[in-house]
Design a protein around this motif. Structure first.
Motif, short mmCIF file in Angstrom:
data_model
loop_
_atom_site.label_atom_id
_atom_site.label_comp_id
_atom_site.label_asym_id
_atom_site.label_seq_id
_atom_site.Cartn_x
_atom_site.Cartn_y
_atom_site.Cartn_z
N GLU A 1 0.83 -1.20 0.00
CA GLU A 1 0.00 0.00 0.00
C GLU A 1 0.87 1.25 0.00
N THR A 2 0.43 2.27 -0.68
CA THR A 2 1.23 3.49 -0.77
C THR A 2 0.72 4.56 0.19
N ARG A 3 -0.48 4.41 0.70
CA ARG A 3 -1.02 5.44 1.57
C ARG A 3 -0.31 5.43 2.92
N GLN A 4 -0.17 6.59 3.49
CA GLN A 4 0.44 6.73 4.80
C GLN A 4 -0.59 6.46 5.88
N GLN A 5 -0.17 5.85 6.94
CA GLN A 5 -1.09 5.51 8.01
C GLN A 5 -0.44 5.79 9.35
N THR A 6 -1.20 6.35 10.24
CA THR A 6 -0.72 6.56 11.60
C THR A 6 -1.41 5.56 12.50
N VAL A 7 -0.71 5.14 13.53
CA VAL A 7 -1.28 4.16 14.45
C VAL A 7 -1.16 4.65 15.87
N HIS A 8 -2.08 4.18 16.68
CA HIS A 8 -2.03 4.44 18.11
C HIS A 8 -1.49 3.17 18.75
N LEU A 9 -0.27 3.23 19.27
CA LEU A 9 0.40 2.02 19.72
C LEU A 9 -0.38 1.21 20.76
N PRO A 10 -1.01 1.83 21.75
CA PRO A 10 -1.81 1.03 22.69
C PRO A 10 -2.89 0.21 21.99
N GLN A 11 -3.48 0.76 20.94
CA GLN A 11 -4.49 0.01 20.18
C GLN A 11 -3.85 -1.17 19.45
N VAL A 12 -2.65 -0.96 18.91
CA VAL A 12 -1.94 -2.04 18.24
C VAL A 12 -1.63 -3.16 19.24
N LEU A 13 -1.16 -2.79 20.43
CA LEU A 13 -0.85 -3.79 21.44
C LEU A 13 -2.10 -4.54 21.88
N SER A 14 -3.21 -3.83 21.98
CA SER A 14 -4.48 -4.49 22.34
C SER A 14 -4.89 -5.49 21.27
N ALA A 15 -4.71 -5.12 20.01
CA ALA A 15 -5.04 -6.03 18.91
C ALA A 15 -4.17 -7.29 18.97
N LEU A 16 -2.88 -7.11 19.24
CA LEU A 16 -1.98 -8.26 19.33
C LEU A 16 -2.34 -9.14 20.52
N MET A 17 -2.76 -8.55 21.60
CA MET A 17 -3.18 -9.34 22.76
C MET A 17 -4.39 -10.20 22.43
N ARG A 18 -5.23 -9.71 21.52
CA ARG A 18 -6.39 -10.49 21.07
C ARG A 18 -6.02 -11.42 19.91
N ARG A 19 -4.73 -11.49 19.60
CA ARG A 19 -4.19 -12.34 18.55
C ARG A 19 -4.75 -11.96 17.18
N GLN A 20 -4.92 -10.66 16.98
CA GLN A 20 -5.37 -10.17 15.69
C GLN A 20 -4.16 -9.82 14.83
N ASP A 21 -4.21 -10.23 13.56
CA ASP A 21 -3.13 -9.90 12.64
C ASP A 21 -3.17 -8.42 12.26
N LEU A 22 -1.98 -7.87 12.01
CA LEU A 22 -1.87 -6.49 11.54
C LEU A 22 -1.70 -6.49 10.02
N SER A 23 -2.14 -5.43 9.38
CA SER A 23 -1.88 -5.29 7.95
C SER A 23 -0.42 -4.90 7.77
N ARG A 24 0.04 -5.01 6.55
CA ARG A 24 1.41 -4.62 6.23
C ARG A 24 1.65 -3.16 6.60
N GLU A 25 0.71 -2.30 6.24
CA GLU A 25 0.85 -0.88 6.52
C GLU A 25 0.79 -0.58 8.01
N GLU A 26 -0.10 -1.27 8.74
CA GLU A 26 -0.19 -1.06 10.19
C GLU A 26 1.11 -1.45 10.88
N CYS A 27 1.69 -2.57 10.45
CA CYS A 27 2.94 -3.02 11.06
C CYS A 27 4.07 -2.04 10.74
N ARG A 28 4.11 -1.57 9.50
CA ARG A 28 5.14 -0.61 9.11
C ARG A 28 5.00 0.67 9.93
#
Length: 411
Positions: free
Chosen positions: A54-81
């Motif tokens: 993906e070429t679009r820029q994306q900002t993430v809120h790290l606590p939300q990312v950590l919460s998603a990982l705790m629920r064993r949810q996969d991240l998109s390529r852009e979210e991980c980047r």
């Protein structure tokens, strides 16, 4: 669905590009063998299915990312980047970085996540520009065998046989002697500027990129990794981060369980051809027994076994490949480059030969091994090493002079 092809003793596994880690894979057996370079039985995947970054820029809120990982949810390529970029920019939050590494690895990485991690790190890397396509022979480390520096030695043989090699490596982390350690003991200047590395490759077909210099952002997470003392995603990331953008690779992994993950990540990152290998507990090919290989191009991914005996390589035991400190390993490699025969020489020729087929210098692995054996037994590999030493030291001296002039100009 997984499709299996059996054709004249060849066993290939073709996987759809949307394959996820939840699917199980058959481990190859000695009866399922394949000779590299052969097109027989190949199953092709449609390149139109390949997921584009993906070429679009994306900002993430790290606590939300950590919460998603705790629920064993996969991240998109852009979210991980975006998450990694956020972690390494500015003052790193050690607690968040540690949590991200551990949770992602505990969940189980996807190819999209690995690609996103690599892209985030590469945007912060110091690039090396080369005038030709280059090969890297590299491993994840972590196999705990304590062998001599096989991938580093194989790089010298591959270059002596005609490949252009851009070796990316570090000092010892999980072993007693890393690539930079043994090269330094051999006399190679390991801390060169990007332009000097490029010149070295042009003049000798060999260049070394010292990882801490070319990935300065790694300093931000070094303390976190040391404190955790457990394996995380970063242990797999090194082979995906070649600063020269190597389009060919022989990449060893510490376990065949991550071979397909690495292969899919490499495909998403645009590799032209790479072989992800594991053999007898080691993150490289060995004469000890058959190897599990995942071959990846932009068009296909296929899995098969490689039997060294079928390529004329005699069996050995793990003790025959044991190394030690950098002085001992350097001497073992010097002896092999000078023509000495034995298990180490066989192992170097096996890895270099297969790598020569991967980067299309040799038409097949068997041809590549013959080419590697020729330069090893004739002593040409030793001449290539000496040329690398001389040129790298000259370029290092020039780098030091330039750095001295820059320092004076700032005063």
């Amino acid at each position: 669905m997984l499709s299996t092809c059996l054709n004249n003793g060849h066993c290939l596994y073709s996987l759809p590009l949307q394959h996820r880690r939840s699917q199980s894979w058959r481990r190859c057996t000695p009866s399922a063998r394949h000779t590299l370079g052969s097109r027989e039985g190949s199953v092709q995947c449609s390149s139109s299915v390949l997921q584009q970054p993906e070429t679009r820029q994306q900002t993430v809120h790290l606590p939300q990312v950590l919460s998603a990982l705790m629920r064993r949810q996969d991240l998109s390529r852009e979210e991980c980047r975006a998450a990694v970029t956020s972690l390494v920019e500015g003052n790193i939050n050690v607690a968040q970085a540690a949590a991200f590494m551990v949770l992602l690895h505990a969940k189980g990485e996807t190819p999209q996540e690995m690609a996103g991690l690599a892209e985030a790190m590469q945007t912060k890397a110091v690039p090396v520009h080369t005038s030709c396509d280059v090969l890297d022979i590299v491993g994840t480390g972590g196999d705990g065998i304590g062998s001599v520096n096989i991938s580093t030695g194989a790089c010298v043989l591959a270059a002596a046989a005609g490949a252009h090699v851009a070796k990316h490596g570090n000092r010892a982390v999980s072993s007693s002697c890393g690539a930079a350690d043994v090269l330094e003991a051999l006399g190679v200047a390991v801390e060169l500027s990007p332009t000097s590395v490029s010149s070295c490759i042009e003049q000798t077909r060999l260049g070394f990129m010292y990882a801490p210099y070319y990935h300065p952002v790694m300093k931000s997470v070094k303390a976190v990794r040391s404190a955790l003392q457990v394996r995380t995603t970063l242990n797999m990331l090194g082979p995906l981060l070649n600063p020269a953008g190597a389009v060919y690779g022989l990449i060893g992994v510490y376990s065949p369980d991550i071979s397909m993950l690495m292969a899919e990540a490499l495909q998403q990152l645009g590799t032209r051809k790479a072989l992800v290998v594991h053999s007898q507990g080691m993150d490289e090919l060995t004469p000890m027994g058959s190897a599990d290989i995942v071959e990846v191009t932009q068009e296909s991914i296929k899995r098969y076994c490689l039997e060294p005996k079928d390529l004329g390589i005699s069996r050995c035991e793990v003790k025959d490949l044991k190394g030690g400190d950098k002085a001992l390993n350097a001497q073992i490699l010097r002896d092999a480059f000078g023509g000495q025969r034995g298990a180490v020489a066989d192992c170097l020729c096996l890895n270099a030969g297969v790598a020569l087929a991967a980067c299309q210098v040799a038409p097949t692995a068997q041809d590549g091994i013959k080419m590697a054996q020729e330069v090893q037994r004739s002593g040409k590999a030793g001449d290539t090493l000496q040329s690398w030493i001389d040129v790298s030291q000259q370029l290092h001296f020039a780098d030091c002079q330039t750095a001295g002039r820059l320092k004076k100009s700032r005063c």
